[in-house]
Design an enzyme around this catalytic site. Structure first.
Site, PDB file in Angstrom:
ATOM      1  N   CYS A 181       0.876  -1.200   0.104  1.00 60.10           N
ATOM      2  CA  CYS A 181       0.008  -0.068   0.099  1.00 60.10           C
ATOM      3  C   CYS A 181       1.073   1.099   0.158  1.00 60.10           C
ATOM      4  O   CYS A 181       2.006   1.259  -0.670  1.00 60.10           O
ATOM      5  CB  CYS A 181      -0.896   0.098   1.336  1.00 60.10           C
ATOM      6  SG  CYS A 181      -0.267  -0.281   2.944  1.00 60.10           S
ATOM      7  N   HIS A 182       0.603   2.335   0.461  1.00 64.87           N
ATOM      8  CA  HIS A 182       1.269   3.471   0.813  1.00 64.87           C
ATOM      9  C   HIS A 182       2.573   3.349   1.714  1.00 64.87           C
ATOM     10  O   HIS A 182       3.670   3.513   1.211  1.00 64.87           O
ATOM     11  CB  HIS A 182       0.477   4.601   1.223  1.00 64.87           C
ATOM     12  CG  HIS A 182       1.423   5.894   0.764  1.00 64.87           C
ATOM     13  ND1 HIS A 182       1.669   6.578  -0.406  1.00 64.87           N
ATOM     14  CD2 HIS A 182       1.732   6.953   1.895  1.00 64.87           C
ATOM     15  CE1 HIS A 182       2.384   7.712  -0.175  1.00 64.87           C
ATOM     16  NE2 HIS A 182       2.439   7.854   1.013  1.00 64.87           N
TER      17      HIS A 182
END
Length: 255
Positions: free
Chosen positions: A145-146
């Site tokens: 994800c981020h």
């Protein structure tokens, strides 16, 4: 051990101990934060790993703003989160909650609520990913994800549970992220949004609560599974991870 200079939370999850003895097979399951800053040396290291499937757990806005770099000579299929999950995946709900309770206690409560929401958010993606893995063409796989902490942390914990990894090893893998990321740096973009909403600088204690790998956060996800699905086995079945799929995944991921 492969490391990426510009993605410090990238790592091979295996080998981890299994409940029935043995370990996961190294080089099969990887996890990371976002990959937009990779340089040529990083790309060469990625190329050598032969990753065939990438599960991108970010919102469409994050994917656009922080477009991933990937080695051209080692293409991988990508499974993205459904567009219907954009608001939750993009953490807007978390930010709005913090606007109402901006202190450290409010931030911790918001994180517990966030983790409780993640199993439902991830069902469709986990189903699609494990179907690809079980077919054989989706291995090795990368989840990211981020930051590689919250969405990736829960998704990885669920997959490791399905693979029979011991609970204490799952928790240790989750907590490893806290030793790899710069909490202040990784929460800076949330701080900017909160500062605008609140009209003042956000409490540093709140940022610490947002950035830490607290075992209680991961527990909140599993508590929600017990409450909403009646247990992990029912949740995994709802995610397409049937007994036969778990057996197939074991042949691919166990050493």
């Amino acid at each position: 051990m492969t490391t990426l200079a510009n993605a410090p939370n990238f790592r091979d999850v295996g080998p981890l101990p299994l409940t029935g003895g043995g370990t996961l097979r190294p080089g099969r399951l990887f996890r990371s934060g976002q990959l937009s800053g990779l340089d040529e040396a990083d790309l060469k290291r990625l190329e050598a790993l032969g990753i065939r499937l990438v599960c991108d757990l970010r919102s469409s806005g994050e994917r656009k703003r922080f477009a991933s770099r990937w080695p051209a000579l080692a293409p991988a299929r990508i499974i993205e989160m459904p567009a219907s999950t954009d608001s939750a995946a993009g953490m807007q709900t978390l930010i709005l909650r913090l606007a109402g309770q901006p202190g450290a206690a409010g931030a911790r409560r918001a994180m517990l609520d966030l983790y409780a929401s993640l199993p439902a958010l991830l069902v469709a993606t986990i189903s699609a990913a494990t179907e690809a893995m079980a077919s054989g063409w989706g291995v090795p796989v990368l989840l990211h994800c981020h930051v590689g902490k919250d969405r990736t942390g829960v998704a990885t914990a669920l997959l490791l549970t399905a693979l029979g990894v011991r609970r204490e090893a799952i928790l240790a893998d989750y907590e490893e992220t806290g030793r790899r990321i710069d909490i202040v740096e990784e929460t800076r973009h949330i701080a900017r949004s909160l500062n605008k909403l609140l009209g003042h600088t956000v409490d540093p204690g709140a940022l610490d609560a947002l950035g830490r790998t607290d075992p209680a956060y991961l527990d909140s996800a599993f508590t929600a599974i017990d409450r909403d699905w009646g247990g992990i086995d029912a949740y995994l079945a709802a995610s397409g991870i049937t007994t036969s799929r778990r057996e197939r995944l074991a042949t691919l991921f166990h050493a």
